[in-house]
Scaffold this motif. Sequence first.
Motif, short mmCIF file in Angstrom:
data_model
loop_
_atom_site.label_atom_id
_atom_site.label_comp_id
_atom_site.label_asym_id
_atom_site.label_seq_id
_atom_site.Cartn_x
_atom_site.Cartn_y
_atom_site.Cartn_z
N ALA A 52 0.83 -1.21 0.00
CA ALA A 52 0.00 0.00 0.00
C ALA A 52 0.86 1.25 0.00
O ALA A 52 0.58 2.23 -0.72
N GLY A 56 0.84 4.05 -2.91
CA GLY A 56 0.52 5.41 -2.51
C GLY A 56 1.64 6.39 -2.82
O GLY A 56 1.40 7.48 -3.36
N VAL A 94 -5.53 5.63 2.28
CA VAL A 94 -6.71 5.17 1.55
C VAL A 94 -6.38 3.99 0.66
O VAL A 94 -7.15 3.03 0.57
N VAL A 95 -5.23 4.02 0.01
CA VAL A 95 -4.80 2.84 -0.76
C VAL A 95 -4.64 1.64 0.18
O VAL A 95 -5.01 0.51 -0.17
N GLY A 98 -8.02 -0.04 0.88
CA GLY A 98 -8.44 -0.91 -0.22
C GLY A 98 -7.62 -2.18 -0.30
O GLY A 98 -8.16 -3.28 -0.51
N THR A 119 -10.79 3.22 -2.67
CA THR A 119 -9.44 3.57 -3.07
C THR A 119 -9.45 4.64 -4.16
O THR A 119 -8.64 5.59 -4.13
N ALA A 158 -8.28 2.12 -9.76
CA ALA A 158 -8.06 1.49 -8.46
C ALA A 158 -8.65 0.09 -8.42
O ALA A 158 -8.02 -0.85 -7.91
N LEU A 162 -6.47 -3.37 -7.84
CA LEU A 162 -6.75 -4.32 -6.77
C LEU A 162 -7.06 -5.70 -7.33
O LEU A 162 -6.65 -6.72 -6.77
#
Length: 293
Positions: A52, A56, A94-95, A98, A119, A158, A162
């Motif tokens: 993450a 980010g 935030v990433v 997710g 995300t 996003a 993922l």
Amino acid sequence: MEGTVDGFRYGAVTPVAAYLMACLGGALGLRCIVRSLLNEHSWKPGWLALGAASIGCGIWTMHFIAMIGFEVEETRIRYDAGLTVLSLAVAIVVVGIGVFIVGCLGAGRGTLVGAGVVTGLGVAAMHYLGMAALRLDAAIRYDISTVGLSVLIAIVAATAALWAAVTIRGFLTSLGASLVMGVAVSGMHYTGMAAVSVHLHGTTGASWAGGSSSSLLLPMLLGPIVFLVLAGVVVMFDPLLVLGEGERRRPGTARRSGTDQRPGTRQQPLRERELKAPAHTPHPDREPYARKR
């Protein structure tokens, strides 16, 4: 009065450098997430957090490298340091939300969509928070429809990232996914920048004191770039991260490690099987000729 906006002050240098940083962050993040899934005994929270942070930092670095090429001809641009750092924190946190949702709950359709929306909104928030850090003698306005399109691109990018993180395991396929992810993230940024218009306050840039945007951005970019380099060192020194699941399960690997991999048998060291084998007893009719004499 309308300001003259130029988003490519240094030509293709800043867009290409920004794209490469987005790809680097995406590639490292995807490999770290794959590492947490390949080995059940690995420290999953640590690998997910590293992934993450890599994604980010890659997105944040991409944004502000691209912003080095942004200028308004009639006024000088500066940045608020607090909001700039806050935008980095928002991107990583935030990433991370997710990534942990997908890494811990799996890649079900509902989970994936929910994590992608969270995300994507976080990536868009990072972008516009970074834009709010701009300090210039003018007012920045946005075209709402273009802003909405940039947010949609962020959500799609996003969600795709993922999905790739929990689905794609091979090294080359992860590399290809990171290249696509870099295109999507860069596309989101420049779509958001296309929504910008600047309305001057009526003064010229000569009265706006302070250093240039590069004087703040370049030192601040150093930290995330160093972090990405260190994360790259971690990835390159972990064979499981580099090779991926396909290489880990090659048939020849078991043979070289001295284990029996036949279906339906317990994996038993070869030396142990040899010790347990019954001793050879020669047949009476097959004794050597000299012994019969």
